[in-house]
Structures are given as C-alpha cells and as structure tokens.
Motif scaffolding. Structure first.
Motif, PDB file in Angstrom:
ATOM      1  N   GLY A 148     -57.208 -32.307  -7.802  1.00 24.18           N
ATOM      2  CA  GLY A 148     -57.793 -32.744  -9.067  1.00 24.18           C
ATOM      3  C   GLY A 148     -59.309 -32.764  -9.052  1.00 24.18           C
ATOM      4  O   GLY A 148     -59.957 -32.317 -10.001  1.00 24.18           O
ATOM      5  N   LEU A 149     -59.910 -33.267  -7.996  1.00 25.45           N
ATOM      6  CA  LEU A 149     -61.366 -33.333  -7.939  1.00 25.45           C
ATOM      7  C   LEU A 149     -62.013 -31.948  -7.890  1.00 25.45           C
ATOM      8  O   LEU A 149     -62.984 -31.699  -8.606  1.00 25.45           O
ATOM      9  N   PRO A 150     -61.504 -31.005  -7.087  1.00 26.65           N
ATOM     10  CA  PRO A 150     -62.086 -29.660  -7.153  1.00 26.65           C
ATOM     11  C   PRO A 150     -61.907 -28.992  -8.522  1.00 26.65           C
ATOM     12  O   PRO A 150     -62.771 -28.238  -8.955  1.00 26.65           O
ATOM     13  N   LEU A 151     -60.808 -29.300  -9.212  1.00 23.71           N
ATOM     14  CA  LEU A 151     -60.643 -28.768 -10.564  1.00 23.71           C
ATOM     15  C   LEU A 151     -61.720 -29.308 -11.496  1.00 23.71           C
ATOM     16  O   LEU A 151     -62.205 -28.600 -12.387  1.00 23.71           O
ATOM     17  N   LEU A 152     -62.107 -30.560 -11.303  1.00 25.54           N
ATOM     18  CA  LEU A 152     -63.176 -31.136 -12.111  1.00 25.54           C
ATOM     19  C   LEU A 152     -64.485 -30.387 -11.893  1.00 25.54           C
ATOM     20  O   LEU A 152     -65.208 -30.081 -12.838  1.00 25.54           O
ATOM     21  N   ALA A 153     -64.800 -30.105 -10.653  1.00 27.88           N
ATOM     22  CA  ALA A 153     -66.062 -29.452 -10.332  1.00 27.88           C
ATOM     23  C   ALA A 153     -66.033 -27.955 -10.614  1.00 27.88           C
ATOM     24  O   ALA A 153     -67.081 -27.345 -10.805  1.00 27.88           O
ATOM     25  N   PHE A 154     -64.852 -27.367 -10.647  1.00 31.33           N
ATOM     26  CA  PHE A 154     -64.721 -25.917 -10.800  1.00 31.33           C
ATOM     27  C   PHE A 154     -65.474 -25.400 -12.022  1.00 31.33           C
ATOM     28  O   PHE A 154     -66.295 -24.495 -11.925  1.00 31.33           O
ATOM     29  N   GLY A 198     -60.200 -23.494  -3.551  1.00 25.35           N
ATOM     30  CA  GLY A 198     -59.412 -22.970  -2.429  1.00 25.35           C
ATOM     31  C   GLY A 198     -59.278 -23.979  -1.306  1.00 25.35           C
ATOM     32  O   GLY A 198     -58.198 -24.145  -0.720  1.00 25.35           O
ATOM     33  N   GLY A 199     -60.369 -24.686  -0.995  1.00 25.11           N
ATOM     34  CA  GLY A 199     -60.314 -25.723   0.041  1.00 25.11           C
ATOM     35  C   GLY A 199     -59.357 -26.839  -0.328  1.00 25.11           C
ATOM     36  O   GLY A 199     -58.610 -27.343   0.521  1.00 25.11           O
ATOM     37  N   GLY A 200     -59.371 -27.227  -1.602  1.00 27.88           N
ATOM     38  CA  GLY A 200     -58.435 -28.256  -2.057  1.00 27.88           C
ATOM     39  C   GLY A 200     -56.991 -27.808  -1.939  1.00 27.88           C
ATOM     40  O   GLY A 200     -56.115 -28.587  -1.533  1.00 27.88           O
ATOM     41  N   MET A 243     -63.337 -34.695   0.563  1.00 34.09           N
ATOM     42  CA  MET A 243     -63.277 -33.875  -0.651  1.00 34.09           C
ATOM     43  C   MET A 243     -64.017 -34.562  -1.787  1.00 34.09           C
ATOM     44  O   MET A 243     -64.760 -33.923  -2.532  1.00 34.09           O
ATOM     45  N   LEU A 244     -63.841 -35.864  -1.913  1.00 40.53           N
ATOM     46  CA  LEU A 244     -64.540 -36.615  -2.952  1.00 40.53           C
ATOM     47  C   LEU A 244     -66.053 -36.495  -2.776  1.00 40.53           C
ATOM     48  O   LEU A 244     -66.790 -36.258  -3.735  1.00 40.53           O
ATOM     49  N   LEU A 245     -66.536 -36.629  -1.549  1.00 39.63           N
ATOM     50  CA  LEU A 245     -67.973 -36.547  -1.296  1.00 39.63           C
ATOM     51  C   LEU A 245     -68.509 -35.133  -1.509  1.00 39.63           C
ATOM     52  O   LEU A 245     -69.592 -34.954  -2.078  1.00 39.63           O
TER      53      LEU A 245
END
Length: 192
Positions: A72-78, A95-97, A119-121
């Motif tokens: 979810g967090l990488p999707l936010l930043a994507f 990809g890392g997520g 991941m959050l950081l």
C-alpha cells in the motif's frame, strides 16, 4: 502487565481515524490516481481488520496488515514519482514492495516488522525529496509525518504522551495520509 483503562478506546479510535482518513483519501484520489487510491484502500482494509474484535491478534490478519504496509505505501508513492518523470524510482518502490510481500512468509515477525518500518521510511523519504524539488508543501508535510510514524515505531518505549506508541504512530500516519492526499491533488493541479 494489564493495559491501562482507556487503552482499548485509544487504539480503536486511532484505527478508526486512520481508516476514515484513508477512505476519504481513496475516494478523493480515485479519478486522478488509481494506484494511490488502491494504496489508501489497503490502509482502510488493514485498519478495519484491526478494529474487528478478536481479529487484531490473528496471525493471518497481522500478515494482511503487513502486506497492506509493504504494498500500500509504495502504491501511494508510485504516482507521485511517476507524474514527476521518476519512473525508475516508482517502479523500484513498487517492485520492492511486491518482493517483500511475497517473501513475508519466510520472515520472522521481527523481520516483517523491520521490513515494514523500512518500507515506511523509504516511502516517506522519497516523497519528501520529490516534494522539496517540486515545492509541494503538502507533500513535504506528508513525507515528514510518514517518516515520523516510521521513526516512532522504532522507539523502545511502549507509551508516548500517555498513549500506546502504536496509537501515536497511527495518528501520525493518518495525518501524513491526509497531507499526502492533498499533495496529490496539488500535484495534479500543477500538471494540468
């Protein structure tokens, strides 16, 4: 040690606020950014699952909340990266997520905790960098608050400001999610 009176209310309230803020953000960003909306919806699902009586300690629900964090967090930043032309960082984060989500079954609970916090950081720092270079004030606040949530989760203390540490982290995550939703809206206005 028995939980202090009111701790259950504090925890339920922090999950509820995170869920409501994330749901509002998902609805607000659905037309402009389906990836970010999906990331916010994963936060809603994780918060909702943790509100259900008896499920907050169930192993599958905890794993689901962890997957919501690492995907979810990488999707936010994507979308934030993609719109600014940084497609390699957007793809690398997502990809890392995905790799972390798949590898989660092979990690210990401590390993999942560290991976989720990392991941959050990483997401917070990359959002903050893009926001600084694009002069997006909401993005700067969102990245900072997401980073604060990640850093607070690493503290050894069980309580901060008379509340459980996890509740404070959820409050910071909710505030960061709201600011990040506004940052996405501001970013879209700049590109239109």
């Amino acid at each position: 040690m028995a939980p202090k009176p009111g701790a259950e209310w504090s925890t339920a309230l922090s999950h509820l606020v995170l869920g409501v803020v994330s749901l509002h953000a998902a609805v607000s960003t659905a037309q402009a950014s389906r990836g970010a909306a999906a990331g916010f919806l994963l936060q809603v699902l994780a918060a909702t699952i943790m509100l259900a009586p008896g499920l907050s300690t169930h192993e599958d629900c905890l794993a689901g909340a962890w997957v919501a964090t690492v995907i979810g967090l990488p999707l936010l930043a994507f979308d934030f990266h993609w719109v600014n032309g940084d497609r390699s960082s957007a793809n690398l984060l997502l990809g890392g997520g995905m790799v972390l989500a798949v590898a989660g079954g092979h990690l210990s609970p401590e390993g999942r905790s560290v991976a989720g916090q990392a991941m959050l950081l990483v997401v917070a720092v990359t959002i903050l960098i893009v926001a600084v270079f694009t002069a997006n004030t909401y993005g700067m606040w969102g990245g900072t608050l997401l980073g604060v949530a990640g850093l607070l989760s690493r503290l050894e203390e069980d309580r901060l400001l008379l509340l459980p540490k996890e509740d404070i982290c959820r409050w910071a995550l909710a505030a960061g999610s709201w600011a990040y939703c506004r940052a996405l809206h501001t970013q879209r206005l700049q590109w239109e």
